[in-house]
Design a protein around this motif. Structure first.
Motif, PDB file in Angstrom:
ATOM      1  N   VAL A   1       1.098  -1.038  -0.171  1.00  0.00           N
ATOM      2  CA  VAL A   1      -0.029   0.107   0.342  1.00  0.00           C
ATOM      3  C   VAL A   1       0.811   1.271  -0.242  1.00  0.00           C
ATOM      4  O   VAL A   1       0.912   1.946  -0.687  1.00  0.00           O
ATOM      5  N   LEU A   2       1.478   1.326   0.879  1.00  0.00           N
ATOM      6  CA  LEU A   2       2.504   2.462   0.770  1.00  0.00           C
ATOM      7  C   LEU A   2       3.858   2.534  -0.095  1.00  0.00           C
ATOM      8  O   LEU A   2       4.297   3.456  -0.399  1.00  0.00           O
ATOM      9  N   THR A   3       3.855   1.283  -1.035  1.00  0.00           N
ATOM     10  CA  THR A   3       5.095   1.374  -2.074  1.00  0.00           C
ATOM     11  C   THR A   3       4.501   2.970  -2.985  1.00  0.00           C
ATOM     12  O   THR A   3       2.783   2.635  -3.514  1.00  0.00           O
ATOM     13  N   ASN A   4       4.759   3.454  -3.184  1.00  0.00           N
ATOM     14  CA  ASN A   4       4.869   4.651  -4.876  1.00  0.00           C
ATOM     15  C   ASN A   4       3.585   5.624  -3.216  1.00  0.00           C
ATOM     16  O   ASN A   4       3.347   6.359  -4.783  1.00  0.00           O
ATOM     17  N   THR A   5       3.159   5.284  -2.600  1.00  0.00           N
ATOM     18  CA  THR A   5       2.544   6.250  -2.459  1.00  0.00           C
ATOM     19  C   THR A   5       3.200   7.777  -1.534  1.00  0.00           C
ATOM     20  O   THR A   5       4.712   7.618  -0.986  1.00  0.00           O
ATOM     21  N   SER A   6       2.635   9.111  -2.120  1.00  0.00           N
ATOM     22  CA  SER A   6       3.518  10.311  -1.908  1.00  0.00           C
ATOM     23  C   SER A   6       2.503  11.453  -1.110  1.00  0.00           C
ATOM     24  O   SER A   6       1.564  10.760  -1.549  1.00  0.00           O
ATOM     25  N   GLY A   7       2.724  12.781  -0.739  1.00  0.00           N
ATOM     26  CA  GLY A   7       2.349  13.049  -0.145  1.00  0.00           C
ATOM     27  C   GLY A   7       2.023  13.222   1.371  1.00  0.00           C
ATOM     28  O   GLY A   7       2.509  13.361   2.545  1.00  0.00           O
ATOM     29  N   PHE A   8       1.327  12.678   1.921  1.00  0.00           N
ATOM     30  CA  PHE A   8       0.683  11.776   3.066  1.00  0.00           C
ATOM     31  C   PHE A   8      -0.510  10.963   2.564  1.00  0.00           C
ATOM     32  O   PHE A   8      -0.942   9.728   1.589  1.00  0.00           O
ATOM     33  N   VAL A   9      -0.052   9.407   4.012  1.00  0.00           N
ATOM     34  CA  VAL A   9      -1.152   8.100   4.103  1.00  0.00           C
ATOM     35  C   VAL A   9      -2.449   9.322   4.826  1.00  0.00           C
ATOM     36  O   VAL A   9      -2.712   9.496   5.623  1.00  0.00           O
ATOM     37  N   TYR A  10      -3.380   7.992   4.200  1.00  0.00           N
ATOM     38  CA  TYR A  10      -4.466   8.178   4.587  1.00  0.00           C
ATOM     39  C   TYR A  10      -5.104   7.161   5.097  1.00  0.00           C
ATOM     40  O   TYR A  10      -5.577   6.400   4.567  1.00  0.00           O
ATOM     41  N   TYR A  11      -5.016   6.927   6.671  1.00  0.00           N
ATOM     42  CA  TYR A  11      -5.717   6.114   7.506  1.00  0.00           C
ATOM     43  C   TYR A  11      -7.463   6.360   7.345  1.00  0.00           C
ATOM     44  O   TYR A  11      -7.395   7.574   8.334  1.00  0.00           O
ATOM     45  N   VAL A  12      -8.069   5.349   7.049  1.00  0.00           N
ATOM     46  CA  VAL A  12      -9.567   5.128   7.323  1.00  0.00           C
ATOM     47  C   VAL A  12      -9.690   4.747   8.685  1.00  0.00           C
ATOM     48  O   VAL A  12      -9.386   3.091   8.942  1.00  0.00           O
ATOM     49  N   SER A  13     -10.249   5.447   9.974  1.00  0.00           N
ATOM     50  CA  SER A  13      -9.969   5.021  11.611  1.00  0.00           C
ATOM     51  C   SER A  13     -11.360   3.891  11.733  1.00  0.00           C
ATOM     52  O   SER A  13     -10.982   2.823  12.074  1.00  0.00           O
ATOM     53  N   ILE A  14     -11.754   3.726  10.375  1.00  0.00           N
ATOM     54  CA  ILE A  14     -13.233   2.870  10.745  1.00  0.00           C
ATOM     55  C   ILE A  14     -13.354   1.804   9.432  1.00  0.00           C
ATOM     56  O   ILE A  14     -12.927   2.642   8.724  1.00  0.00           O
TER      57      ILE A  14
ATOM     58  N   VAL B   1      -5.758  11.062   9.767  1.00  0.00           N
ATOM     59  CA  VAL B   1      -6.689   9.674   9.988  1.00  0.00           C
ATOM     60  C   VAL B   1      -8.473  10.662   9.580  1.00  0.00           C
ATOM     61  O   VAL B   1      -8.426  12.112   9.883  1.00  0.00           O
ATOM     62  N   GLY B   2      -8.894  10.377   9.357  1.00  0.00           N
ATOM     63  CA  GLY B   2     -10.273  10.015   8.432  1.00  0.00           C
ATOM     64  C   GLY B   2     -11.447   9.342   8.934  1.00  0.00           C
ATOM     65  O   GLY B   2     -10.889   8.450   9.169  1.00  0.00           O
ATOM     66  N   PHE B   3     -12.570   9.855   8.566  1.00  0.00           N
ATOM     67  CA  PHE B   3     -13.753   8.909   8.558  1.00  0.00           C
ATOM     68  C   PHE B   3     -14.475   8.828   9.903  1.00  0.00           C
ATOM     69  O   PHE B   3     -13.822   8.472  10.789  1.00  0.00           O
ATOM     70  N   GLY B   4     -15.621   9.694  10.353  1.00  0.00           N
ATOM     71  CA  GLY B   4     -16.312   9.160  11.585  1.00  0.00           C
ATOM     72  C   GLY B   4     -15.498  10.328  12.489  1.00  0.00           C
ATOM     73  O   GLY B   4     -15.286  10.382  13.927  1.00  0.00           O
ATOM     74  N   VAL B   5     -15.064  11.677  11.999  1.00  0.00           N
ATOM     75  CA  VAL B   5     -14.577  12.435  12.557  1.00  0.00           C
ATOM     76  C   VAL B   5     -15.560  13.407  12.755  1.00  0.00           C
ATOM     77  O   VAL B   5     -15.851  14.286  11.493  1.00  0.00           O
ATOM     78  N   LYS B   6     -16.087  14.100  13.542  1.00  0.00           N
ATOM     79  CA  LYS B   6     -17.629  14.958  13.727  1.00  0.00           C
ATOM     80  C   LYS B   6     -17.425  16.042  13.964  1.00  0.00           C
ATOM     81  O   LYS B   6     -18.859  16.554  13.910  1.00  0.00           O
ATOM     82  N   THR B   7     -16.643  15.767  15.602  1.00  0.00           N
ATOM     83  CA  THR B   7     -16.894  17.167  16.289  1.00  0.00           C
ATOM     84  C   THR B   7     -15.967  17.871  16.415  1.00  0.00           C
ATOM     85  O   THR B   7     -14.899  17.319  16.655  1.00  0.00           O
ATOM     86  N   PRO B   8     -15.322  18.828  17.183  1.00  0.00           N
ATOM     87  CA  PRO B   8     -14.097  19.878  17.256  1.00  0.00           C
ATOM     88  C   PRO B   8     -13.165  18.624  18.379  1.00  0.00           C
ATOM     89  O   PRO B   8     -11.926  18.389  18.020  1.00  0.00           O
ATOM     90  N   GLN B   9     -13.872  18.753  19.778  1.00  0.00           N
ATOM     91  CA  GLN B   9     -13.458  17.683  20.295  1.00  0.00           C
ATOM     92  C   GLN B   9     -12.698  15.862  19.904  1.00  0.00           C
ATOM     93  O   GLN B   9     -11.802  15.900  19.673  1.00  0.00           O
ATOM     94  N   LYS B  10     -13.935  15.560  19.337  1.00  0.00           N
ATOM     95  CA  LYS B  10     -12.983  14.318  18.415  1.00  0.00           C
ATOM     96  C   LYS B  10     -12.062  14.416  17.106  1.00  0.00           C
ATOM     97  O   LYS B  10     -10.887  13.990  17.159  1.00  0.00           O
TER      98      LYS B  10
END
Length: 263
Positions: free
Chosen positions: A166-179, A210-219
């Motif tokens: 998955v990381l091969t040829n990836t650039s910029g950043f890695v997007y981790y899907v939290s769920i 990290v993305g998916f499932g982040v909905k509030t400032p606290q989270k």
């Protein structure tokens, strides 16, 4: 150095985490969509993820599916999405834009033509969720040759055997899907995310967002504190769906960005 690389370098120098906002191009219509996108940097957004409307968005939950439908019904197209990015670039030459979508519209346009047009419009990176690493010759490698970052998704089911691929040829950043599952389906858990972010960081020097499932400032604060930053999409798109004004959407986004930046 791409705009994405420059942004992360600047954030690191400031000791800040990244806040990434996703919006669907053309939702609810072209004029309001452009107004929202233009308002994001002042609201604290470090990187804009611009959704490319598609008729069969298999990775997206109902909120973003409906946003795509609204955009398509309002006449948004791939060319319209690139035009929107170009109009944003007339006033902002520093905020990175990542185009997020599916391969079919890109394939239909032709990869070489798409990459040239995306670069000219000011797109900095691509997230194409239905192209696995085994298909890197199709778009990933040509994109990087054209000067665009190609950002890959890692998920809770990406095990140690799969991760290096998955990381091969990836650039910029890695997007981790939290769920596991689709966008907007559940809330991210810091306790679950932390060991996964650490595992990914053991294999790459790229920032992990990290993305998916982040909905509030606290989270947003919690998750950004664990990773190099966080992404919010469905919660922002929901505000747009409620018919909120550009100023109201920007205020909502600012609260999320402030949370991430407190981390």
């Amino acid at each position: 150095m791409s705009r994405i690389d420059a942004k992360f370098a600047a954030l690191k120098a400031e000791g800040k985490k990244a806040f990434v906002a996703y919006v669907m191009a053309g939702d609810p219509d072209e004029i309001r969509s452009l107004g929202i996108v233009k308002a994001l940097p002042a609201a604290g957004v470090d990187i804009i993820e611009l959704g490319l409307p598609f008729t069969d968005p298999m990775a997206d939950g109902q909120t973003i599916q409906l946003a795509g439908q609204r955009a398509l019904e309002a006449g948004m197209t791939l060319q319209g999405t690139l035009d929107l990015a170009a109009k944003f670039r007339e006033e902002d030459d520093t905020t990175p834009i990542v185009l997020m979508g599916y391969y079919n519209p890109i394939y239909s346009r032709g990869v070489d033509r798409f990459l040239a047009d995306a670069k000219a419009a000011g797109i900095d990176g691509l997230i194409v969720v239905d192209l696995p690493p085994e298909e890197d010759d199709e778009l990933c490698i040509p994109a990087q040759a054209a000067g665009l970052n190609f950002i890959r998704l890692a998920t809770p089911t990406t095990d140690d055997a799969r991760l290096p691929k998955v990381l091969t040829n990836t650039s910029g950043f890695v997007y981790y899907v939290s769920i596991t599952g689709i966008t907007g389906a559940a809330e991210a858990s810091g306790a679950d995310v932390a060991p996964e972010v650490a595992r990914i960081k053991a294999h790459t020097d790229l920032p992990v967002i990290v993305g998916f499932g982040v909905k509030t400032p606290q989270k947003a604060e919690e998750i950004a504190g664990i990773a190099d930053g966080t992404v919010v999409g469905s919660a922002i798109v929901s505000e747009i769906a409620k018919g909120k004004s550009v100023a109201e959407v920007a205020a909502f986004v600012k609260a999320l960005a402030d949370g991430a930046h407190r981390a």
